[in-house]
Design a protein around this motif. Structure first.
Motif, mmCIF file in Angstrom:
data_model
loop_
_atom_site.group_PDB
_atom_site.id
_atom_site.type_symbol
_atom_site.label_atom_id
_atom_site.label_comp_id
_atom_site.label_asym_id
_atom_site.label_seq_id
_atom_site.Cartn_x
_atom_site.Cartn_y
_atom_site.Cartn_z
ATOM 1 N N LEU A 188 0.825 -1.200 0.000
ATOM 2 C CA LEU A 188 0.000 0.000 0.000
ATOM 3 C C LEU A 188 0.864 1.256 0.000
ATOM 4 C CD1 LEU A 188 -2.643 -1.064 2.687
ATOM 5 C CD2 LEU A 188 -2.934 -1.077 0.202
ATOM 6 N N PRO A 189 0.326 2.400 -0.441
ATOM 7 C CA PRO A 189 1.064 3.664 -0.362
ATOM 8 C C PRO A 189 1.434 3.963 1.094
ATOM 9 C CG PRO A 189 -0.892 3.898 -1.728
ATOM 10 C CD PRO A 189 -0.993 2.569 -1.073
ATOM 11 N N PRO A 190 2.604 4.566 1.333
ATOM 12 C CA PRO A 190 3.065 4.824 2.709
ATOM 13 C C PRO A 190 2.057 5.555 3.585
ATOM 14 C CG PRO A 190 4.844 5.217 1.168
ATOM 15 C CD PRO A 190 3.618 4.956 0.344
ATOM 16 N N ILE A 191 1.357 6.542 3.050
ATOM 17 C CA ILE A 191 0.419 7.294 3.895
ATOM 18 C C ILE A 191 -0.761 6.411 4.293
ATOM 19 C CG2 ILE A 191 -0.901 8.255 1.960
ATOM 20 C CD1 ILE A 191 0.013 9.986 5.307
ATOM 21 N N LYS A 192 -1.171 5.486 3.399
ATOM 22 C CA LYS A 192 -2.239 4.543 3.737
ATOM 23 C C LYS A 192 -1.763 3.576 4.822
ATOM 24 C CE LYS A 192 -6.057 2.091 3.233
ATOM 25 N NZ LYS A 192 -7.365 2.561 3.762
ATOM 26 N N GLN A 193 -0.497 3.143 4.726
ATOM 27 C CA GLN A 193 0.077 2.286 5.762
ATOM 28 C C GLN A 193 0.043 2.992 7.114
ATOM 29 O OE1 GLN A 193 4.024 1.031 4.708
ATOM 30 N NE2 GLN A 193 3.414 0.064 2.794
ATOM 31 N N ALA A 194 0.399 4.282 7.109
ATOM 32 C CA ALA A 194 0.432 5.053 8.360
ATOM 33 C C ALA A 194 -0.967 5.156 8.964
ATOM 34 C CB ALA A 194 1.008 6.442 8.098
ATOM 35 N N ARG A 195 -1.975 5.343 8.121
ATOM 36 C CA ARG A 195 -3.344 5.452 8.633
ATOM 37 C C ARG A 195 -3.811 4.136 9.251
ATOM 38 N NH1 ARG A 195 -5.241 8.759 3.375
ATOM 39 N NH2 ARG A 195 -4.713 10.871 4.091
ATOM 40 N N LEU A 196 -3.461 3.038 8.611
ATOM 41 C CA LEU A 196 -3.813 1.724 9.168
ATOM 42 C C LEU A 196 -3.070 1.482 10.483
ATOM 43 C CD1 LEU A 196 -3.813 -0.469 5.930
ATOM 44 C CD2 LEU A 196 -5.801 0.035 7.381
ATOM 45 N N ASN A 197 -1.801 1.870 10.520
ATOM 46 C CA ASN A 197 -0.966 1.648 11.706
ATOM 47 C C ASN A 197 -1.353 2.568 12.857
ATOM 48 O OD1 ASN A 197 1.048 0.233 13.032
ATOM 49 N ND2 ASN A 197 2.663 1.655 12.432
ATOM 50 N N ALA A 198 -2.113 3.624 12.582
ATOM 51 C CA ALA A 198 -2.527 4.550 13.642
ATOM 52 C C ALA A 198 -3.665 3.977 14.481
ATOM 53 C CB ALA A 198 -2.957 5.886 13.030
ATOM 54 N N ARG A 199 -4.234 2.850 14.050
ATOM 55 C CA ARG A 199 -5.302 2.217 14.823
ATOM 56 C C ARG A 199 -4.707 1.457 16.018
ATOM 57 N NH1 ARG A 199 -8.499 -1.273 10.536
ATOM 58 N NH2 ARG A 199 -6.384 -2.105 10.296
ATOM 59 N N GLN A 200 -5.538 1.242 17.022
ATOM 60 C CA GLN A 200 -5.034 0.602 18.248
ATOM 61 C C GLN A 200 -4.965 -0.917 18.111
ATOM 62 O OE1 GLN A 200 -6.777 3.544 18.279
ATOM 63 N NE2 GLN A 200 -4.833 4.426 18.934
ATOM 64 N N GLY A 201 -5.699 -1.476 17.146
ATOM 65 C CA GLY A 201 -5.459 -2.858 16.771
ATOM 66 C C GLY A 201 -6.209 -3.937 17.518
ATOM 67 N N VAL A 202 -5.483 -5.009 17.809
ATOM 68 C CA VAL A 202 -6.053 -6.226 18.394
ATOM 69 C C VAL A 202 -5.379 -6.523 19.736
ATOM 70 C CG1 VAL A 202 -6.671 -7.207 16.151
ATOM 71 C CG2 VAL A 202 -4.395 -7.622 17.082
ATOM 72 N N ARG A 203 -5.945 -7.471 20.458
ATOM 73 C CA ARG A 203 -5.417 -7.748 21.801
ATOM 74 C C ARG A 203 -4.032 -8.396 21.751
ATOM 75 N NH1 ARG A 203 -6.281 -13.176 22.966
ATOM 76 N NH2 ARG A 203 -7.716 -14.243 21.552
ATOM 77 N N TYR A 204 -3.235 -8.127 22.782
ATOM 78 C CA TYR A 204 -1.967 -8.826 23.000
ATOM 79 C C TYR A 204 -2.247 -10.325 23.166
ATOM 80 C CZ TYR A 204 1.941 -5.536 23.982
ATOM 81 O OH TYR A 204 2.983 -4.647 23.892
ATOM 82 N N VAL A 205 -1.215 -11.145 22.967
ATOM 83 C CA VAL A 205 -1.390 -12.577 23.207
ATOM 84 C C VAL A 205 -1.687 -12.870 24.677
ATOM 85 C CG1 VAL A 205 0.000 -13.311 21.251
ATOM 86 C CG2 VAL A 205 1.117 -12.903 23.442
ATOM 87 N N GLY A 206 -1.281 -11.978 25.575
ATOM 88 C CA GLY A 206 -1.507 -12.193 27.004
ATOM 89 C C GLY A 206 -2.821 -11.631 27.519
ATOM 90 N N LEU A 207 -3.600 -10.978 26.636
ATOM 91 C CA LEU A 207 -4.902 -10.442 27.035
ATOM 92 C C LEU A 207 -5.990 -11.326 26.431
ATOM 93 C CD1 LEU A 207 -6.506 -8.048 28.354
ATOM 94 C CD2 LEU A 207 -6.509 -6.979 26.081
ATOM 95 N N GLU A 208 -6.894 -11.821 27.288
ATOM 96 C CA GLU A 208 -7.873 -12.802 26.812
ATOM 97 C C GLU A 208 -9.050 -12.185 26.056
ATOM 98 O OE1 GLU A 208 -5.103 -14.795 28.883
ATOM 99 O OE2 GLU A 208 -6.273 -13.198 29.855
ATOM 100 N N ARG A 209 -9.518 -11.018 26.468
ATOM 101 C CA ARG A 209 -10.693 -10.436 25.819
ATOM 102 C C ARG A 209 -10.502 -8.933 25.620
ATOM 103 N NH1 ARG A 209 -15.524 -13.141 26.540
ATOM 104 N NH2 ARG A 209 -16.348 -11.633 25.041
ATOM 105 N N LEU A 210 -10.974 -8.469 24.473
ATOM 106 C CA LEU A 210 -10.948 -7.045 24.124
ATOM 107 C C LEU A 210 -12.198 -6.768 23.302
ATOM 108 C CD1 LEU A 210 -9.389 -4.248 23.713
ATOM 109 C CD2 LEU A 210 -8.515 -5.292 21.604
ATOM 110 N N ASP A 211 -12.902 -5.674 23.605
ATOM 111 C CA ASP A 211 -14.097 -5.369 22.827
ATOM 112 C C ASP A 211 -14.425 -3.882 22.929
ATOM 113 O OD1 ASP A 211 -16.243 -5.888 21.142
ATOM 114 O OD2 ASP A 211 -16.886 -7.644 22.289
ATOM 115 N N VAL A 212 -15.327 -3.467 22.063
ATOM 116 C CA VAL A 212 -15.896 -2.118 22.110
ATOM 117 C C VAL A 212 -17.384 -2.310 22.337
ATOM 118 C CG1 VAL A 212 -16.232 0.055 20.894
ATOM 119 C CG2 VAL A 212 -14.151 -1.277 20.496
#
Length: 566
Positions: A361-385
């Motif tokens: 992807l274009p670098p600026i698109k990569q940066a926008r995707l990377n600015a998200r907080q993402g998914v749970r760590y392997v050591g965290l069992e549950r994450l939700d909104v």
């Protein structure tokens, strides 16, 4: 009804079960790599064997003074070896380590020393007068005050007069304190992994700071999660840019021992010091808040050493990084891993896990995707909104807002002596972060704001974070923070507090305001556009977070924006 018994009735025994604790990591490091460098600070460096012996001395010295289970040891220090050693030496004695933010004032430090009943106070010589003032306040506030054991941490890079003063006030020098301990001290791991290992205090921006209590079990799991999500291995060289007093250095204090990684301490974090450590000390990894990344991006040519001699991995958290900052870091050759978490979750507990398909992807698109907080760590069992009223998960549409909640073994034990706060934090069986966000179709969460930072203008919710992300794209802006300001007609409107890049300070301020306003009108909805812009430095915490509560107070002092009659 299904079966209620396991396939066997085999009991736990000492051969197959022991309490989890990160303390074993240090013992292993000293066994596997006894002569490998562990910690470096200026001209001082130790091997893993030496660090293990020093930590055992530390634990022994505490035990000799009847300090152990139920005791708290407070440490007021920047990133120096003694603070690193406290993360092992204190819990090896069975006590709890309380790393104190050095940028707090004496009143705040006095509160947390009293609240934690600290029986030992260790103070770096540079901050001894701060610690001394805090102790005086604590004494004046408590009827049955019992003076704690006072230890001063000497440092040859500091003015010797401060050490002399501390010794003259009856403090024990840290190295002398260690000499009273046994380097072969037979420390014992906790019998119960739920035992507390560390205590850290929240910023207390709206009330008294809350004491976050962490367990040996949680620290163990987070310490091993860190290198898994980051891809860190034994060959890394780590730079201490992140304060160890912040969430125990996001648990990297223990992670480094698990991987036998060499780390370099920085008393003062500057762009020049970071670039120099990368160029001349082989640094490959460091953690930092986005404000530090911004400093690296905007460093002068004299402070910067580019191109980087190797790919340098950066983990960032503490505040949501603007895509513009992530893009600029990538352009300079840094690989940024974006994480998110809180003191209550042992530091970062979610990661914007990079996907190979993003590479094209274009670098600026990569940066926008990377600015998200993402998914749970392997050591965290549950994450939700979740919907704050029903606690039901919001749809994964990237639009519906809810509160980010967590559940698992890397959530704190609770707040010390604060049942009301614990009831609120753990309501409905989840830890409530207080952060508002959305869940994207790919399952990655994305913060939109703190619940108290949402701006409500004419009944419409405005994310201060999204307004900031646009403003960071303006070439004149170095830092920005957006808060609500009262508006005569709309109730609230965005107010932008802006720090200009140094080279822009010479320009006419009104012209700059006009240019920023024009930029905003071209790049965001009309109702998002800040109705007021204020230039000047931004107030920050010790870890680089902008103190929005201070800015909100300033906005209140400015009064409401009057509706034009024209």
């Amino acid at each position: 009804m299904g079966k209620t018994r396991d396939i066997d009735d085999l009991p736990r025994n000492p051969a197959n079960y022991t309490s989890l604790t990160p303390l074993w990591f240090l013992e292993r490091a000293a066994t596997v790599h006894p002569t490998r460098t562990s910690v470096v600070h200026e001209s001082v460096q130790y091997t893993w064997q030496e660090t293990y012996q020093r930590c055992r001395r530390f634990a022994s010295a505490l035990s000799n003074r009847s300090l152990g289970l139920g005791s708290t040891v407070a440490v007021i220090a920047p990133n120096v070896p003694a603070l690193y050693e406290a993360h092992f030496g204190v819990p090896m004695a069975g006590a709890v380590v309380n790393c104190v933010n050095i940028r707090l004032n004496a009143q705040a430090i006095a509160f947390l020393l009293g609240h934690s009943k600290s029986e030992v106070v260790m103070v770096d010589q540079e901050f001894f007068t701060l610690g001394e003032e805090a102790l005086k306040i604590w004494e004046s506030n408590e009827k049955n005050f019992k003076p704690p054991l006072l230890v001063v941490i000497g440092d040859k890079s500091c003015d010797p007069k401060s050490l002399e003063y501390a010794l003259g006030r009856g403090a024990i020098e840290y190295e002398k304190f260690l000499e009273s301990g046994d380097p072969e001290f037979d420390w014992k791991p906790p019998e119960d992994e739920w035992q507390s290992i560390a205590l850290g205090y929240t910023s207390g921006t709206t009330s008294s700071p809350k004491g976050v209590v962490l367990s040996h079990r949680g620290a163990y799991l987070m310490s091993l999660s860190n290198p898994v999500v980051w891809g860190m291995d034994e060959g890394a060289i780590y730079l201490w840019t992140l304060p160890m007093f912040h969430c125990n250095g996001w648990c990297f204090t223990w992670t480094l021992a698990a991987l036998c990684v060499k780390s370099i301490c920085l008393r003062q974090v500057t762009a020049k010091a970071i670039y120099s450590a990368i160029a001349y000390a082989g640094v490959s990894h460091f953690c930092a808040a986005p404000v530090v990344l911004n400093t690296l991006i905007n460093a002068s040519k004299e402070e910067t050493i580019l191109p980087l001699p190797r790919r340098v991995h950066v983990m960032t958290a503490g505040a949501a990084p603007p895509p513009a900052v992530l893009f600029a870091m990538s352009e300079k050759g840094f690989r940024v891993t974006h994480t998110y978490g809180l003191s209550e979750t042992y530091g970062p507990s979610t990661v914007c896990a990079w996907k190979p398909e993003w590479d094209s992807l274009p670098p600026i698109k990569q940066a926008r995707l990377n600015a998200r907080q993402g998914v749970r760590y392997v050591g965290l069992e549950r994450l939700d909104v979740v919907d704050t009223k029903t606690m039901k998960p919001v749809p994964a549409d990237g639009k519906t807002m809810g509160e980010i909640v967590m559940r698992g073994n890397v959530v704190m034990k609770g707040y010390l002596k604060n049942p009301k706060a614990n009831e609120e934090a753990f309501a409905n069986g989840w830890f409530h972060s207080g952060d508002l966000g959305v869940k994207n179709p790919d399952g990655y969460i994305e913060i939109k704001d703190r619940s108290k930072d949402i701006i409500i203008s004419g009944g419409e919710n405005i994310s201060s974070l999204e307004v900031e992300n646009v403003l960071y794209m303006h070439p004149a802006i170095y830092e920005v923070s957006v808060v609500a300001r009262l508006h005569e007609r709309w109730g609230e409107s965005p107010c932008a507090f802006v720090t200009l890049k140094p080279e822009m300070e010479k320009y006419d301020k009104q012209q700059l305001i006009d240019d920023i306003m024009k930029f905003c009108r071209s790049n965001m909805p009309a109702y998002w556009v800040p109705r007021s812009i204020v230039f000047g430095p931004l107030p920050k915490t010790a870890t680089g977070k902008i103190q929005k509560h201070v800015l909100r107070a300033k906005a209140r002092e400015m009064g409401p924006i009057k509706e034009s009659k024209l």
